[in-house]
Design a protein around this motif. Structure first.
Motif, PDB file in Angstrom:
ATOM      1  N   THR A   1       0.816  -1.213   0.000  1.00  0.00           N
ATOM      2  CA  THR A   1       0.000   0.000   0.000  1.00  0.00           C
ATOM      3  C   THR A   1       0.848   1.260   0.000  1.00  0.00           C
ATOM      4  O   THR A   1       0.590   2.208  -0.742  1.00  0.00           O
ATOM      5  N   GLY A   2       1.888   1.283   0.846  1.00  0.00           N
ATOM      6  CA  GLY A   2       2.734   2.465   0.921  1.00  0.00           C
ATOM      7  C   GLY A   2       3.420   2.774  -0.395  1.00  0.00           C
ATOM      8  O   GLY A   2       3.440   3.923  -0.845  1.00  0.00           O
ATOM      9  N   SER A   3       3.964   1.759  -1.032  1.00  0.00           N
ATOM     10  CA  SER A   3       4.640   1.971  -2.319  1.00  0.00           C
ATOM     11  C   SER A   3       3.668   2.439  -3.382  1.00  0.00           C
ATOM     12  O   SER A   3       3.987   3.312  -4.207  1.00  0.00           O
ATOM     13  N   ALA A   4       2.449   1.867  -3.396  1.00  0.00           N
ATOM     14  CA  ALA A   4       1.460   2.247  -4.398  1.00  0.00           C
ATOM     15  C   ALA A   4       1.006   3.691  -4.196  1.00  0.00           C
ATOM     16  O   ALA A   4       0.875   4.456  -5.160  1.00  0.00           O
ATOM     17  N   ILE A   5       0.760   4.060  -2.945  1.00  0.00           N
ATOM     18  CA  ILE A   5       0.356   5.442  -2.675  1.00  0.00           C
ATOM     19  C   ILE A   5       1.510   6.388  -2.974  1.00  0.00           C
ATOM     20  O   ILE A   5       1.305   7.517  -3.433  1.00  0.00           O
ATOM     21  N   GLY A   6       2.731   5.918  -2.745  1.00  0.00           N
ATOM     22  CA  GLY A   6       3.884   6.726  -3.138  1.00  0.00           C
ATOM     23  C   GLY A   6       3.927   6.960  -4.630  1.00  0.00           C
ATOM     24  O   GLY A   6       4.289   8.050  -5.094  1.00  0.00           O
ATOM     25  N   LEU A   7       3.530   5.956  -5.414  1.00  0.00           N
ATOM     26  CA  LEU A   7       3.489   6.117  -6.868  1.00  0.00           C
ATOM     27  C   LEU A   7       2.465   7.173  -7.266  1.00  0.00           C
ATOM     28  O   LEU A   7       2.721   8.025  -8.125  1.00  0.00           O
ATOM     29  N   LEU A   8       1.290   7.118  -6.641  1.00  0.00           N
ATOM     30  CA  LEU A   8       0.279   8.139  -6.910  1.00  0.00           C
ATOM     31  C   LEU A   8       0.785   9.520  -6.514  1.00  0.00           C
ATOM     32  O   LEU A   8       0.560  10.507  -7.226  1.00  0.00           O
ATOM     33  N   GLY A   9       1.470   9.576  -5.371  1.00  0.00           N
ATOM     34  CA  GLY A   9       2.042  10.849  -4.946  1.00  0.00           C
ATOM     35  C   GLY A   9       3.088  11.352  -5.922  1.00  0.00           C
ATOM     36  O   GLY A   9       3.206  12.558  -6.159  1.00  0.00           O
ATOM     37  N   THR A  10       3.849  10.415  -6.499  1.00  0.00           N
ATOM     38  CA  THR A  10       4.844  10.797  -7.495  1.00  0.00           C
ATOM     39  C   THR A  10       4.184  11.418  -8.720  1.00  0.00           C
ATOM     40  O   THR A  10       4.626  12.455  -9.231  1.00  0.00           O
ATOM     41  N   MET A  11       3.106  10.808  -9.200  1.00  0.00           N
ATOM     42  CA  MET A  11       2.412  11.346 -10.367  1.00  0.00           C
ATOM     43  C   MET A  11       1.812  12.714 -10.058  1.00  0.00           C
ATOM     44  O   MET A  11       1.854  13.627 -10.893  1.00  0.00           O
ATOM     45  N   SER A  12       1.274  12.867  -8.859  1.00  0.00           N
ATOM     46  CA  SER A  12       0.740  14.170  -8.456  1.00  0.00           C
ATOM     47  C   SER A  12       1.846  15.212  -8.388  1.00  0.00           C
ATOM     48  O   SER A  12       1.685  16.353  -8.845  1.00  0.00           O
ATOM     49  N   ALA A  13       2.987  14.816  -7.829  1.00  0.00           N
ATOM     50  CA  ALA A  13       4.109  15.748  -7.707  1.00  0.00           C
ATOM     51  C   ALA A  13       4.699  16.089  -9.074  1.00  0.00           C
ATOM     52  O   ALA A  13       5.114  17.225  -9.318  1.00  0.00           O
ATOM     53  N   ILE A  14       4.729  15.105  -9.984  1.00  0.00           N
ATOM     54  CA  ILE A  14       5.229  15.379 -11.330  1.00  0.00           C
ATOM     55  C   ILE A  14       4.332  16.411 -12.012  1.00  0.00           C
ATOM     56  O   ILE A  14       4.804  17.337 -12.671  1.00  0.00           O
ATOM     57  N   GLY A  15       3.020  16.254 -11.843  1.00  0.00           N
ATOM     58  CA  GLY A  15       2.103  17.241 -12.406  1.00  0.00           C
ATOM     59  C   GLY A  15       2.306  18.609 -11.807  1.00  0.00           C
ATOM     60  O   GLY A  15       2.302  19.629 -12.509  1.00  0.00           O
ATOM     61  N   THR A  16       2.509  18.651 -10.491  1.00  0.00           N
ATOM     62  CA  THR A  16       2.757  19.920  -9.813  1.00  0.00           C
ATOM     63  C   THR A  16       4.075  20.532 -10.260  1.00  0.00           C
ATOM     64  O   THR A  16       4.187  21.753 -10.435  1.00  0.00           O
ATOM     65  N   ALA A  17       5.096  19.677 -10.454  1.00  0.00           N
ATOM     66  CA  ALA A  17       6.408  20.175 -10.877  1.00  0.00           C
ATOM     67  C   ALA A  17       6.403  20.596 -12.334  1.00  0.00           C
ATOM     68  O   ALA A  17       6.998  21.613 -12.704  1.00  0.00           O
ATOM     69  N   LEU A  18       5.721  19.817 -13.161  1.00  0.00           N
ATOM     70  CA  LEU A  18       5.706  20.104 -14.594  1.00  0.00           C
ATOM     71  C   LEU A  18       4.915  21.369 -14.902  1.00  0.00           C
ATOM     72  O   LEU A  18       5.257  22.111 -15.828  1.00  0.00           O
ATOM     73  N   GLY A  19       3.864  21.623 -14.115  1.00  0.00           N
ATOM     74  CA  GLY A  19       2.992  22.761 -14.380  1.00  0.00           C
ATOM     75  C   GLY A  19       3.703  24.104 -14.459  1.00  0.00           C
ATOM     76  O   GLY A  19       3.597  24.803 -15.477  1.00  0.00           O
ATOM     77  N   PRO A  20       4.446  24.511 -13.417  1.00  0.00           N
ATOM     78  CA  PRO A  20       5.100  25.818 -13.470  1.00  0.00           C
ATOM     79  C   PRO A  20       6.126  25.950 -14.588  1.00  0.00           C
ATOM     80  O   PRO A  20       6.166  26.968 -15.288  1.00  0.00           O
ATOM     81  N   SER A  21       6.968  24.925 -14.774  1.00  0.00           N
ATOM     82  CA  SER A  21       7.998  25.032 -15.807  1.00  0.00           C
ATOM     83  C   SER A  21       7.387  25.009 -17.201  1.00  0.00           C
ATOM     84  O   SER A  21       7.722  25.836 -18.064  1.00  0.00           O
TER      85      SER A  21
END
Length: 483
Positions: free
Chosen positions: A146-166
């Protein structure tokens, strides 16, 4: 292609994870999360440009962000239940289509208020995508991962957040602000294709098994949140009689919502869930830290552009550095939560966020861009640790029949924090700058507003740490007494 159903996935999740169909299905869910987070962050970097293009105030263009977040928050809890009624796959396809169409309307909007209306429609699509992506993943991942899977979702969310400004900064500097919405069209089309091709077909249910849709609760929640957001943005940073009336309406709406939820047979939110101390603490801390994260996205562009004198492309690059670190941190944070335990990782994350917020209120005025970047990296990396561990703690032992409701509550708490960050922290920024219009405030006023805003942010994280620590201690004592 092999047909994928929830029962097969839960019975043989390890083998199912290796099949190409499941990998492509997870890719469609990952893209759904990515697009939803991209929709938030890519608009933030455009706020100064939108204020100039539409000759609007800071408080007015804030609604480009708030309308999106408000729509998500209003629908995200009920989206899971609506998926149970009409089918999760069918509703997710509708959500992706709605998000993509609304992106086209945003880019074509001739006025600010039409843009805000299109953003609200885009937020409705994003709410469906976020809620149902979590529900689908919950059926495919074994408990021990569960932790690894939720981490993956968090990664995708963070990538979207990171990609947005740049990405947004490059597009604004080139084609212009409409391009930040048109970029969603090819991504949305790809997501729709993968979801249609690889997600499991909805299984028909008997009418007696279908959950009811809480129309009254959804309407009351929408009106309550709208009144709250209006109270925090009307008046250009001041707080007058209209603001007080709207805030009172929000409190009354909250009371009516709780009254309605206690008496309906299919409540949007079950009030009994709040009796669980650890769950209530997790939701409260999630809202508080999300408030701080949104403050970095709303306040940051104005500070970097007006106080430090950076152009749009450089503003986007600087804002993307922190979330990029979060994207790299989320999966290791999930594995660490599985190994060390969620309480330890949550505490480390909150301490890191408090430290980063305090330094962010001090270092930028001393060291410029490097002084802004260093604490931003600390804040966002620590947030990845907190969010992954906090969500894992909540979702690990959830029964299948409660999975949708609990994941909806987690998303609701997060988005309540985002709305607060966009509205309340925006008001704190305007108050700290002592300017009637942030878009025309001098650099010195912007810097002062920045210091005050993140001093308040540090206090909020300390409050979250106090809540989490207190809940953990009480839970430990209760377990000792039970033993």
């Amino acid at each position: 292609m092999k047909t994928i159903v929830a029962g097969h996935l839960e019975a043989d999740s390890r083998s199912a994870e290796t099949t190409p169909s499941v990998r492509w299905a997870l890719a469609s869910l990952a893209l759904s999360v990515l697009l939803s987070s991209l929709g938030t962050s890519i608009a933030n970097v455009a706020l100064p440009s939108l204020a100039e293009a539409f000759k609007a105030s800071f408080q007015a263009v804030q609604w480009v962000v708030i309308a999106y977040l408000l729509a998500i928050t209003t629908l995200i809890v009920s989206a899971g239940r609506l998926g149970d009624i009409i089918g999760r796959r069918r509703l997710l396809l509708i959500g992706i289509s709605l998000f993509t169409l609304a992106s086209l309307l945003c880019g074509m909007a001739p006025t600010l208020w039409l843009l805000i209306a299109a953003r609200a429609l885009q937020g409705l699509g994003a709410a469906i995508m976020m809620a149902l992506a979590m529900a689908f993943v919950g059926e495919t991942v074994p408990k021990e991962k569960t932790g690894s899977a939720i981490g993956l979702l968090g990664t995708m969310s963070a990538i979207g957040t990171a990609l947005g400004p740049s990405l947004g900064g490059v597009l604004i500097a080139g084609p212009g602000w409409p391009a930040i919405f048109f970029i969603n069209l090819p991504l949305g089309a790809l997501t729709l294709f993968l979801a249609h091709r690889y997600l499991p077909v909805d299984q028909r249910k008997a009418k007696t098994e279908r959950a009811g849709f809480d129309t009254i609760g959804t309407l009351l929640l929408a009106l309550t949140l709208a009144a709250y957001a209006l109270a925090m943005t009307t008046g250009r940073g001041s707080f007058g009689q209209l603001n007080m009336a709207l805030l009172l309406a929000a409190f009354i709406g909250a009371g009516l919502f709780m009254f309605a939820e206690a008496r309906t047979t299919s409540p949007l939110i079950r009030m009994a869930m709040f009796r669980q101390l650890e769950l209530s603490a997790s939701l409260a801390t999630s809202a508080l830290v999300s408030t701080v994260m949104m403050a970095t996205l709303v306040v940051g562009p104005f500070y970097l552009s007006r106080s430090l004198g950076l152009d749009a492309a450089m503003v986007g690059f600087v804002l993307s550095v922190g979330p990029a670190v979060a994207a790299l941190t989320a999966i290791p944070a999930g594995r660490l939560a599985d190994w060390l335990g969620t309480q330890c990782v949550t505490t480390v994350g909150l301490i890191g966020m408090a430290t980063g917020a305090i330094t962010l209120s001090i270092l930028p005025t001393m060291f410029g861009v490097p002084g802004y970047l260093a604490p931003l990296v600390v804040i966002t990396a620590s947030y990845a640790f907190f969010q992954t561990a906090n969500n894992t703690a909540v979702m690990t032992d959830v029964s299948p029949e409660q999975r949708g409701a609990i994941s909806g509550m987690l998303n609701l708490s997060r988005n309540l924090g985002l709305i607060t960050g966009a509205s309340v922290m925006g008001a704190v920024f305007a108050f700290g700058s002592a300017a009637s219009d942030i878009a025309t405030a001098p650099p010195e006023a912007i810097a002062t507003g920045m210091r005050i805003t993140f001093a308040v942010a540090a206090a909020l994280v300390v409050l979250a740490l106090t809540i989490a620590t207190g809940a953990n201690r009480r839970a430990f004592r209760n377990r000792e007494l039970a033993a």
